[in-house]
Design a protein around this motif. Structure first.
Motif, PDB file in Angstrom:
ATOM      1  N   PHE A   8       0.792 -27.409  29.433  1.00  0.00           N
ATOM      2  CA  PHE A   8       0.067 -26.227  29.883  1.00  0.00           C
ATOM      3  C   PHE A   8       1.041 -25.096  30.204  1.00  0.00           C
ATOM      4  N   PHE A   9       0.689 -23.892  29.761  1.00  0.00           N
ATOM      5  CA  PHE A   9       1.494 -22.705  30.031  1.00  0.00           C
ATOM      6  C   PHE A   9       0.617 -21.697  30.770  1.00  0.00           C
ATOM      7  N   TYR A  10       0.964 -21.430  32.011  1.00  0.00           N
ATOM      8  CA  TYR A  10       0.243 -20.480  32.865  1.00  0.00           C
ATOM      9  C   TYR A  10       0.914 -19.122  32.687  1.00  0.00           C
ATOM     10  N   LEU A  11       0.170 -18.157  32.163  1.00  0.00           N
ATOM     11  CA  LEU A  11       0.675 -16.812  31.917  1.00  0.00           C
ATOM     12  C   LEU A  11      -0.146 -15.817  32.722  1.00  0.00           C
ATOM     13  N   ALA A  12       0.479 -14.714  33.125  1.00  0.00           N
ATOM     14  CA  ALA A  12      -0.258 -13.709  33.890  1.00  0.00           C
ATOM     15  C   ALA A  12       0.440 -12.367  33.823  1.00  0.00           C
ATOM     16  N   MET A  13      -0.359 -11.321  33.980  1.00  0.00           N
ATOM     17  CA  MET A  13       0.182  -9.979  34.145  1.00  0.00           C
ATOM     18  C   MET A  13       0.920  -9.901  35.486  1.00  0.00           C
ATOM     19  N   PRO A 328     -13.460  -8.286  22.136  1.00  0.00           N
ATOM     20  CA  PRO A 328     -12.853  -7.496  23.220  1.00  0.00           C
ATOM     21  C   PRO A 328     -11.893  -6.436  22.677  1.00  0.00           C
ATOM     22  N   THR A 329     -12.012  -5.245  23.234  1.00  0.00           N
ATOM     23  CA  THR A 329     -11.214  -4.109  22.735  1.00  0.00           C
ATOM     24  C   THR A 329     -10.253  -3.532  23.775  1.00  0.00           C
ATOM     25  N   SER A 330     -10.265  -4.071  24.974  1.00  0.00           N
ATOM     26  CA  SER A 330      -9.408  -3.504  26.030  1.00  0.00           C
ATOM     27  C   SER A 330      -8.619  -4.609  26.713  1.00  0.00           C
ATOM     28  N   LEU A 331      -8.016  -5.475  25.904  1.00  0.00           N
ATOM     29  CA  LEU A 331      -7.273  -6.608  26.439  1.00  0.00           C
ATOM     30  C   LEU A 331      -6.015  -6.164  27.178  1.00  0.00           C
ATOM     31  N   LYS A 332      -5.699  -6.908  28.235  1.00  0.00           N
ATOM     32  CA  LYS A 332      -4.416  -6.705  28.897  1.00  0.00           C
ATOM     33  C   LYS A 332      -3.294  -7.184  27.970  1.00  0.00           C
ATOM     34  N   GLN A 333      -2.089  -6.688  28.219  1.00  0.00           N
ATOM     35  CA  GLN A 333      -0.991  -6.911  27.290  1.00  0.00           C
ATOM     36  C   GLN A 333      -0.654  -8.388  27.107  1.00  0.00           C
ATOM     37  N   VAL A 334      -0.836  -9.199  28.152  1.00  0.00           N
ATOM     38  CA  VAL A 334      -0.539 -10.621  28.015  1.00  0.00           C
ATOM     39  C   VAL A 334      -1.408 -11.251  26.933  1.00  0.00           C
ATOM     40  N   ALA A 335      -2.676 -10.853  26.857  1.00  0.00           N
ATOM     41  CA  ALA A 335      -3.579 -11.398  25.851  1.00  0.00           C
ATOM     42  C   ALA A 335      -3.232 -10.886  24.459  1.00  0.00           C
ATOM     43  N   ALA A 366       7.648 -15.698  22.535  1.00  0.00           N
ATOM     44  CA  ALA A 366       8.192 -14.759  23.513  1.00  0.00           C
ATOM     45  C   ALA A 366       7.230 -14.544  24.674  1.00  0.00           C
ATOM     46  N   ALA A 367       5.919 -14.564  24.378  1.00  0.00           N
ATOM     47  CA  ALA A 367       4.931 -14.350  25.435  1.00  0.00           C
ATOM     48  C   ALA A 367       4.930 -15.485  26.438  1.00  0.00           C
ATOM     49  N   LEU A 368       5.284 -16.687  25.985  1.00  0.00           N
ATOM     50  CA  LEU A 368       5.276 -17.850  26.875  1.00  0.00           C
ATOM     51  C   LEU A 368       6.376 -17.772  27.919  1.00  0.00           C
ATOM     52  N   THR A 369       7.372 -16.954  27.669  1.00  0.00           N
ATOM     53  CA  THR A 369       8.433 -16.745  28.664  1.00  0.00           C
ATOM     54  C   THR A 369       8.265 -15.424  29.403  1.00  0.00           C
ATOM     55  N   THR A 370       7.856 -14.387  28.682  1.00  0.00           N
ATOM     56  CA  THR A 370       7.707 -13.062  29.304  1.00  0.00           C
ATOM     57  C   THR A 370       6.685 -13.071  30.433  1.00  0.00           C
ATOM     58  N   TYR A 371       5.573 -13.766  30.227  1.00  0.00           N
ATOM     59  CA  TYR A 371       4.472 -13.753  31.197  1.00  0.00           C
ATOM     60  C   TYR A 371       4.357 -15.066  31.967  1.00  0.00           C
ATOM     61  N   LYS A 372       5.372 -15.889  31.898  1.00  0.00           N
ATOM     62  CA  LYS A 372       5.318 -17.226  32.490  1.00  0.00           C
ATOM     63  C   LYS A 372       5.170 -17.194  34.004  1.00  0.00           C
TER      64      LYS A 372
END
Length: 390
Positions: A8-13, A328-335, A366-372
């Protein structure tokens, strides 16, 4: 194949707000078996969902989800359904289990598709996949003027349908009417207009019904989730009062029975299912089949990444007459950053489920580390979970 691991990878803004925007964080699931890897996404609280996978057993009917997954055989669709039954039985008193299993189940279909070189929708039994007409899924503006401008922007961007939802809808009748009028004016007369009340009326049928005249006048296609997700009698009563507007619901269903009850007792015209909540793709496909038999339109629910979007399209990819879909058209950058490829509209304004092995979506490492978000769960001095390496 044997299931070797589930990660499991927990990502967040950097900042998560109270806005009704599920794209602010994510729980991504990686499953490995037989040298193949599959990816899924839970639509739920990331930390609680991780805990449901590793929690110590409370009793025989309250076991961790891991007890029904790790080491199990995965050679075909029947094995996924078998594991689903194990989770339902072994973790029946672990209410988060359905959400945790949803992301795992999604990853299992992705993995199986890669192992067989087939798209998931074909493994689900469809011979072909039909294009869908996406509706731009956005929140209401804070003022009617902001809703008007948002609707104009959606129209300018070429969408033929849009859904406006959540606050401030429900604050006042006059305010809601103003927002409905603004949305219709901004979209123009030809576009489909959909409304999501975000359960704001709880079980108050009279309050919800006061909005019906304005919805009828503005030719709203469906009125989504006016009530609590399981308020079947309230849905049923409102459905009887509506004329051309259909009620819609189902995203809160965490098993197919809840969705079927909305159809049978709630009288919904649109059943909207989130694969990240209901238990994955197979129960969603069962609901789609049930909707066809009952003359109800199946529609996806998703407000997160393109991984979740692809998964949500699979259960009704082969239903030609069930053609509208949430987009969805207004996703946050993590998504946005979570995946390397994205599902985009074609020249006709439609979208297509990927015709590629599995879900057809590639995770961006890269997203799995940037938003980890680093997680460590310890019980009695024993470490049950730590954030895995990619």
């Amino acid at each position: 194949m044997k299931i070797d691991s589930v990660d499991f990878f927990y990502l967040a803004m950097p900042e998560v707000t109270i806005a009704a925007d599920g794209s602010q964080d994510a729980l991504v699931v990686r499953v490995s078996a037989g040298g193949h890897v599959g990816w899924g996404e839970c639509e739920a609280s990331p930390l609680a969902s991780i805990a449901a996978f590793v929690t110590p057993m409370s009793h025989g009917a309250c076991r961790p989800v891991s007890a029904s997954v790790l080491g199990e055989t995965l050679d075909g669709p029947d094995d996924i359904r078998r594991m689903a039954a194990l989770v339902a039985y072994n973790s029946m008193d672990l209410l988060q289990a359905a959400h945790t299993w949803s992301g795992i189940e999604m990853a299992l279909w992705d993995l199986l598709g890669h192992a067989r070189g087939e798209p998931t929708w074909r493994l689900l039994g469809y011979e072909r996949a039909y294009p869908k007409t996406p509706y731009a899924s956005v929140l209401f503006g804070t003022t009617p003027q902001e809703t008007l401008e948002r609707a104009r922007g959606i129209r300018a961007d070429g969408f033929r349908a849009a859904k406006f939802g959540w606050a401030p809808f429900g604050d006042s009748l006059q305010g809601d009417i103003a927002h409905l009028d603004a949305a219709r004016e901004g979209l123009g007369q030809e576009a489909f207009l959909l409304i999501d009340a975000g359960q704001i009326f709880n079980e108050d049928v009279d309050a919800a019904a006061l909005r019906l005249d304005a919805m009828e006048r503005n030719r709203v296609t469906f009125f989504e989730e006016p009530f609590h997700g399981s308020a079947y009698l309230a849905y049923g009563e409102l459905s009887k009062r509506a004329k051309t507007v259909k009620t819609a619901g189902g995203e809160a269903a965490h098993n197919r029975h809840m969705a079927e009850h909305l159809i049978d007792f709630g009288g919904v015209g649109y059943i909207q299912i989130d694969c990240g909540r209901i238990g994955g793709l197979w129960p969603a496909k069962e609901v789609a089949d049930y909707a066809v038999r009952k003359g109800v339109t199946y529609i996806n629910h998703t407000f997160t990444s393109n991984l979740a979007l692809s998964a949500s399209l699979q259960p009704f990819a082969g239903l030609e007459d069930h053609s509208i879909c949430e987009y969805p058209t207004s996703l946050k950058q993590v998504a946005v950053d979570l995946t390397r490829n994205h599902i985009v509209r074609d020249a006709n304004g439609q979208i297509h489920v990927p015709d590629a092995p599995g879900l057809g979506i590639e995770i961006n490492p890269a997203a799995l580390t940037t938003y980890k978000v680093d997680v460590e769960i310890k019980v009695g001095g024993k470490t049950l979970f730590t954030t895995p390496a990619y």
